[in-house]
Design an enzyme around this catalytic site. Structure first.
Site, short mmCIF file in Angstrom:
data_model
loop_
_atom_site.label_atom_id
_atom_site.label_comp_id
_atom_site.label_asym_id
_atom_site.label_seq_id
_atom_site.Cartn_x
_atom_site.Cartn_y
_atom_site.Cartn_z
N GLY A 9 0.82 -1.22 0.00
CA GLY A 9 0.00 0.00 0.00
C GLY A 9 0.85 1.26 0.00
O GLY A 9 0.48 2.25 0.63
N ASN A 11 1.36 3.36 -2.39
CA ASN A 11 1.07 4.39 -3.40
C ASN A 11 0.18 5.51 -2.87
O ASN A 11 -0.22 6.40 -3.61
CB ASN A 11 0.44 3.75 -4.66
CG ASN A 11 -0.94 3.17 -4.40
OD1 ASN A 11 -1.55 3.46 -3.38
ND2 ASN A 11 -1.42 2.35 -5.33
N SER A 12 -0.13 5.48 -1.57
CA SER A 12 -1.10 6.45 -1.04
C SER A 12 -0.87 6.63 0.45
O SER A 12 -0.30 5.76 1.12
CB SER A 12 -2.51 5.88 -1.29
OG SER A 12 -3.49 6.59 -0.56
N GLY A 13 -1.31 7.76 0.97
CA GLY A 13 -1.38 7.98 2.42
C GLY A 13 -0.08 7.75 3.18
O GLY A 13 0.99 8.21 2.78
N ILE A 14 -0.19 7.02 4.27
CA ILE A 14 0.93 6.80 5.19
C ILE A 14 2.05 6.00 4.51
O ILE A 14 3.24 6.31 4.66
CB ILE A 14 0.42 6.05 6.45
CG1 ILE A 14 -0.62 6.92 7.17
CG2 ILE A 14 1.56 5.70 7.39
CD1 ILE A 14 -1.56 6.14 8.08
N GLY A 15 1.66 4.98 3.74
CA GLY A 15 2.66 4.15 3.05
C GLY A 15 3.46 4.95 2.05
O GLY A 15 4.68 4.79 1.93
N SER A 134 -3.81 -0.17 14.48
CA SER A 134 -4.53 1.09 14.71
C SER A 134 -4.98 1.14 16.16
O SER A 134 -5.33 0.11 16.75
CB SER A 134 -5.76 1.17 13.80
OG SER A 134 -6.58 2.25 14.22
N TYR A 173 -13.44 -3.30 10.60
CA TYR A 173 -12.13 -2.63 10.59
C TYR A 173 -11.43 -2.78 11.95
O TYR A 173 -10.26 -3.17 12.02
CB TYR A 173 -12.32 -1.15 10.24
CG TYR A 173 -11.02 -0.39 10.20
CD1 TYR A 173 -10.10 -0.60 9.17
CD2 TYR A 173 -10.69 0.55 11.18
CE1 TYR A 173 -8.89 0.09 9.13
CE2 TYR A 173 -9.49 1.24 11.15
CZ TYR A 173 -8.60 1.01 10.12
OH TYR A 173 -7.39 1.68 10.09
N1 LIG Z 1 -5.46 7.08 8.18
C1 LIG Z 1 -5.67 6.79 9.47
O1 LIG Z 1 -6.22 7.58 10.25
C2 LIG Z 1 -5.19 5.49 10.02
C3 LIG Z 1 -5.28 5.28 11.40
C4 LIG Z 1 -4.85 4.07 11.94
C5 LIG Z 1 -4.33 3.10 11.12
N2 LIG Z 1 -4.27 3.31 9.76
C6 LIG Z 1 -3.71 2.23 8.94
O2 LIG Z 1 -2.69 2.75 8.12
C7 LIG Z 1 -2.57 1.94 6.95
C8 LIG Z 1 -2.49 2.83 5.72
O3 LIG Z 1 -3.73 3.49 5.57
P1 LIG Z 1 -3.88 4.96 4.95
O4 LIG Z 1 -4.67 5.74 5.93
O5 LIG Z 1 -2.58 5.47 4.47
O6 LIG Z 1 -4.88 4.64 3.75
P2 LIG Z 1 -4.72 4.74 2.15
O7 LIG Z 1 -4.19 6.07 1.77
O8 LIG Z 1 -6.05 4.33 1.62
O9 LIG Z 1 -3.65 3.62 1.82
C9 LIG Z 1 -4.01 2.27 1.79
C10 LIG Z 1 -3.15 1.55 0.78
O10 LIG Z 1 -3.55 0.18 0.78
C11 LIG Z 1 -3.61 -0.26 -0.56
N3 LIG Z 1 -4.55 -1.38 -0.68
C12 LIG Z 1 -5.88 -1.37 -0.44
N4 LIG Z 1 -6.40 -2.56 -0.73
C13 LIG Z 1 -5.37 -3.34 -1.13
C14 LIG Z 1 -5.28 -4.69 -1.59
N5 LIG Z 1 -6.36 -5.48 -1.72
N6 LIG Z 1 -4.06 -5.18 -1.94
C15 LIG Z 1 -2.97 -4.39 -1.86
N7 LIG Z 1 -3.00 -3.12 -1.45
C16 LIG Z 1 -4.19 -2.60 -1.10
C17 LIG Z 1 -4.07 0.95 -1.36
O11 LIG Z 1 -3.65 0.90 -2.72
P3 LIG Z 1 -4.57 0.31 -3.92
O12 LIG Z 1 -5.91 0.94 -3.80
O13 LIG Z 1 -3.80 0.62 -5.17
O14 LIG Z 1 -4.63 -1.18 -3.70
C18 LIG Z 1 -3.31 2.06 -0.64
O15 LIG Z 1 -2.01 2.18 -1.20
C19 LIG Z 1 -3.76 0.99 6.97
O16 LIG Z 1 -3.35 -0.28 7.45
C20 LIG Z 1 -4.71 1.63 7.97
O17 LIG Z 1 -5.54 0.68 8.60
C21 LIG Z 1 -4.68 4.47 9.21
#
Ligand SMILES: NC(=O)c1ccc[n+]([C@@H]2O[C@H](COP(=O)([O-])OP(=O)(O)OC[C@H]3O[C@@H](n4cnc5c(N)ncnc54)[C@H](OP(=O)(O)O)[C@@H]3O)[C@@H](O)[C@H]2O)c1
Length: 313
Positions: A9, A11-15, A134, A173
């Protein structure tokens, strides 16, 4: 440390922000998710040491093909960041393998990926696995999300919850994030038992609230607008006073520290949450239930049809 880092993951957000920080530090970074075009665009923007790969964690066949490809190419993988994740407001949406997607992507796909790549990681010792969980898994954090509710594993895998035939996206979730913590602690115990602990470490990590990421892509429009536009502005100013809200760049930067910091070389089986400014701290009481963690492992091995020859654990 100079081996490759795989960020699921990325390509977006935290990753993405984690990959940016690692690339800046000169690391060879592999970002892997479903949308290859988005990953390629991100890789181009981050620089020549970032490579985009296609991986669908919601497909066991895709995970196996992905791992086979990395191993056969002899990629010197030293760190695996299990970061990809999603949540849904409507469902259950089932994967090609028939599992509820939140559970499948956030936990099951990563479970299989880690097992398939363990031998490769161990060859690049000291190697690390970081599991992105999380704070919502912990009711004591009062995040406004439901308490985890997990009954039998097959109902969890079918619905994301504890009630056959029902779906609650927020609960699915939260449950998947408790599975992340159980998985990282049980993995540590198994690495220890199999004699891998000196070569591979695993820790849980949690980013805090990081608005503006893609995590809300399935929310209704009004909530998405708040998530995408209002809250990121709040996060910019608030994180100094409120340690559980961050911009993606702040959280991604700390996730990169989990990959790079030499002080963590021998640290394993711990949890690093944002509320302690990413110092080691306790996760929820329930996350220390060794029996449940072991049972989740066994159920996950059964569901992914993990064969004895596929994993050293
Ligand atoms: N944002 C918050 O407030 C928060 C808080 C606590 C924990 N987190 C955790 O942080 C992590 C990153 O989340 P984020 O907030 O940065 O969200 P995000 O921007 O939506 O990033 C999620 C990433 O996961 C990938 N992904 C989704 N489904 C997938 C699949 N089936 N196979 C492979 N890759 C997949 C997406 O890329 P594609 O769509 O190209 O597959 C995207 O790159 C997650 O584990 C989330 O639970 C986030």
């Amino acid at each position: 440390m100079d081996g490759a880092v795989l960020v699921t993951g990325g390509n977006s957000g935290i990753g993405l922000e984690c990959a940016r920080a690692l690339a800046k530090a000169g690391r060879h970074v592999l970002i892997a998710s479903r949308n290859l075009a988005a990953s390629q665009a991100a890789a181009r923007a981050l620089g020549s040491q970032v490579e985009a790969l296609e991986l669908d964690l919601g497909s066991l066949a895709s995970v196996r093909a992905f791992a086979r490809d990395l191993v056969s190419r002899g990629v010197p993988l030293q760190t695996l960041v299990c970061n990809a994740g999603l949540q849904f407001s409507q469902g259950p949406r089932l994967t090609v393998d028939g599992f509820e997607s939140t559970f499948a992507v956030n936990h099951l796909g990563h479970f299989l990926l880690v097992n398939l790549l363990l031998e490769s990681l161990a060859r690049q010792a000291p190697a690390r696995i970081v599991v992105v969980a999380s704070g919502v898994h912990d009711p004591a954090m009062r995040t406004g999300m439901p308490r985890p509710a997990i009954g039998d594993w097959d109902t969890l895998a079918a619905t994301g919850g504890a009630t056959p035939g029902a779906f609650n996206g927020r609960l699915a979730y939260v449950n998947s994030k408790l599975c992340n913590v159980w998985f990282s602690y049980e993995l540590q115990r198994r690495l220890e038992a199999a004699g891998f602990a000196s070569r591979v470490t695993v820790n849980g990590w949690e980013p805090g609230l990081v608005p503006g990421s893609g995590l809300a892509r399935d929310y209704p429009l009004p909530l998405r607008l708040i998530w995408d536009w209002l809250l990121p502005a709040v996060a910019l100013g608030a994180s100094r006073f409120w340690p559980s809200i961050h911009t993606a760049s702040q959280s991604g930067g700390d996730l990169a520290r989990m990959v790079q910091d030499p002080a963590l070389d021998k640290v394993s089986g711990h949890y690093f949450p944002s509320h302690s400014r990413w110092r080691e701290a306790r996760s929820s009481d329930e996350s220390y239930d060794v029996e449940r963690a072991r049972a989740l492992w066994q159920a996950s091995a059964r569901m992914t049809r993990l064969a004895p020859g596929e994993s050293p654990l």
